[in-house]
Design an enzyme around this catalytic site. Structure first.
Site, PDB file in Angstrom:
ATOM      1  N   ASP A  33     -13.464   7.510  -6.855  1.00 38.54           N
ATOM      2  CA  ASP A  33     -12.372   6.710  -5.697  1.00 38.54           C
ATOM      3  C   ASP A  33     -13.205   6.243  -4.803  1.00 38.54           C
ATOM      4  O   ASP A  33     -14.040   6.891  -4.269  1.00 38.54           O
ATOM      5  CB  ASP A  33     -11.457   8.086  -5.287  1.00 38.54           C
ATOM      6  N   ASN A  94       0.175  10.451  -9.383  1.00 39.28           N
ATOM      7  CA  ASN A  94       1.356   9.902  -8.655  1.00 39.28           C
ATOM      8  C   ASN A  94       2.277   8.753  -9.463  1.00 39.28           C
ATOM      9  O   ASN A  94       1.648   7.889 -10.080  1.00 39.28           O
ATOM     10  CB  ASN A  94       0.665   9.461  -7.513  1.00 39.28           C
ATOM     11  N   GLU A 102       0.206   3.988  -5.441  1.00 40.61           N
ATOM     12  CA  GLU A 102      -0.066   2.717  -4.536  1.00 40.61           C
ATOM     13  C   GLU A 102      -0.573   1.835  -5.407  1.00 40.61           C
ATOM     14  O   GLU A 102      -0.271   0.544  -5.379  1.00 40.61           O
ATOM     15  CB  GLU A 102      -1.063   2.906  -3.555  1.00 40.61           C
ATOM     16  N   VAL A 103      -1.376   2.130  -6.765  1.00 43.92           N
ATOM     17  CA  VAL A 103      -1.887   1.140  -7.498  1.00 43.92           C
ATOM     18  C   VAL A 103      -1.080   1.340  -8.851  1.00 43.92           C
ATOM     19  O   VAL A 103      -0.923   2.384  -9.452  1.00 43.92           O
ATOM     20  CB  VAL A 103      -3.370   1.451  -8.023  1.00 43.92           C
ATOM     21  N   HIS A 107      -2.784   6.050 -13.665  1.00 39.95           N
ATOM     22  CA  HIS A 107      -4.522   6.718 -13.255  1.00 39.95           C
ATOM     23  C   HIS A 107      -4.032   8.271 -12.962  1.00 39.95           C
ATOM     24  O   HIS A 107      -3.107   8.823 -12.194  1.00 39.95           O
ATOM     25  CB  HIS A 107      -5.007   6.101 -12.121  1.00 39.95           C
ATOM     26  N   HIS A 109      -5.835  11.452 -10.917  1.00 39.09           N
ATOM     27  CA  HIS A 109      -6.974  11.575  -9.923  1.00 39.09           C
ATOM     28  C   HIS A 109      -7.589  12.839 -10.700  1.00 39.09           C
ATOM     29  O   HIS A 109      -6.799  13.802 -11.015  1.00 39.09           O
ATOM     30  CB  HIS A 109      -6.516  11.881  -8.298  1.00 39.09           C
TER      31      HIS A 109
HETATM   32  P1  5GP Z   1      -2.585   6.206  -6.047  1.00 38.66           P
HETATM   33  O1  5GP Z   1      -1.984   6.527  -4.331  1.00 38.66           O
HETATM   34  O2  5GP Z   1      -1.883   5.094  -6.263  1.00 38.66           O
HETATM   35  O3  5GP Z   1      -2.186   7.421  -6.742  1.00 38.66           O
HETATM   36  O4  5GP Z   1      -3.843   6.008  -5.796  1.00 38.66           O
HETATM   37  C1  5GP Z   1      -4.546   4.973  -5.852  1.00 38.66           C
HETATM   38  C2  5GP Z   1      -6.057   5.511  -5.292  1.00 38.66           C
HETATM   39  O5  5GP Z   1      -6.940   4.255  -5.820  1.00 38.66           O
HETATM   40  C3  5GP Z   1      -6.473   5.765  -3.941  1.00 38.66           C
HETATM   41  O6  5GP Z   1      -7.061   7.302  -3.811  1.00 38.66           O
HETATM   42  C4  5GP Z   1      -7.371   4.834  -3.655  1.00 38.66           C
HETATM   43  O7  5GP Z   1      -8.500   5.187  -2.551  1.00 38.66           O
HETATM   44  C5  5GP Z   1      -7.988   4.391  -4.828  1.00 38.66           C
HETATM   45  N1  5GP Z   1      -8.568   2.753  -4.956  1.00 38.66           N
HETATM   46  C6  5GP Z   1      -7.793   1.911  -4.458  1.00 38.66           C
HETATM   47  N2  5GP Z   1      -8.448   0.566  -4.406  1.00 38.66           N
HETATM   48  C7  5GP Z   1      -9.844   0.954  -5.003  1.00 38.66           C
HETATM   49  C8  5GP Z   1     -10.660   0.010  -5.392  1.00 38.66           C
HETATM   50  O8  5GP Z   1     -11.078  -1.189  -5.494  1.00 38.66           O
HETATM   51  N3  5GP Z   1     -11.793   0.854  -6.209  1.00 38.66           N
HETATM   52  C9  5GP Z   1     -11.786   2.554  -6.299  1.00 38.66           C
HETATM   53  N4  5GP Z   1     -12.596   2.916  -6.987  1.00 38.66           N
HETATM   54  N5  5GP Z   1     -10.702   3.108  -5.899  1.00 38.66           N
HETATM   55  C10 5GP Z   1      -9.597   2.531  -5.212  1.00 38.66           C
END
Ligand code: 5GP
Length: 121
Positions: A33, A94, A102-103, A107, A109
């Protein structure tokens, strides 16, 4: 559920933006991350285009589902945090708005390398 081909993880899968890769096979890609929340903070994503866990569960093949779950274990072993060789870890996915996703590419973690703490804030 429509998949956004321009989400950041889709771009990582297409090698359009770099990542610090940990592991890759037919089913999964894993990388660190960019904003680590624990000593070890890895992400594991399926190679298929799935928005979140619900989308994956309803549309993915059995091989893809097994590949993702086994992938988490393979990566934990590679990071020396699996329960057989290390001290364990937490894996979470999530899902959508209330889950804080967010993405919009599924995924998991993987947090480890230290005690992870409370499961929810
Ligand atoms: P979410 O909130 O969607 O569960 O987690 C998204 C995660 O993706 C976050 O922990 C964020 O730091 C990570 N992330 C966002 N953009 C990038 C990226 O460009 N590269 C990497 N390696 N992680 C990312």
């Amino acid at each position: 559920m429509s998949y956004d081909n321009n989400n950041i993880f889709a771009k990582i899968l297409r090698n359009e933006i770099p990542c610090e890769k940990i592991y890759e096979d037919e089913y999964v890609l894993s990388f660190y991350d960019v904003n680590p929340q624990k000593k070890i903070h890895a992400l594991v994503i399926p190679k298929g285009k799935y928005v979140n866990l619900d989308d994956f569960t309803s549309k993915a093949t059995s091989d893809e589902i097994v590949g993702l779950i086994k992938g988490i274990n393979i990566i934990a072993k590679k990071l020396n945090i699996s329960s057989d060789i290390g001290k364990g870890y937490r894996t979470i996915a999530n899902v959508s708005e209330h889950g804080g996703q967010e993405v919009p590419h599924l995924h998991f973690h993987i947090f480890g390398g230290e005690k992870v703490g409370k499961i929810v804030e």
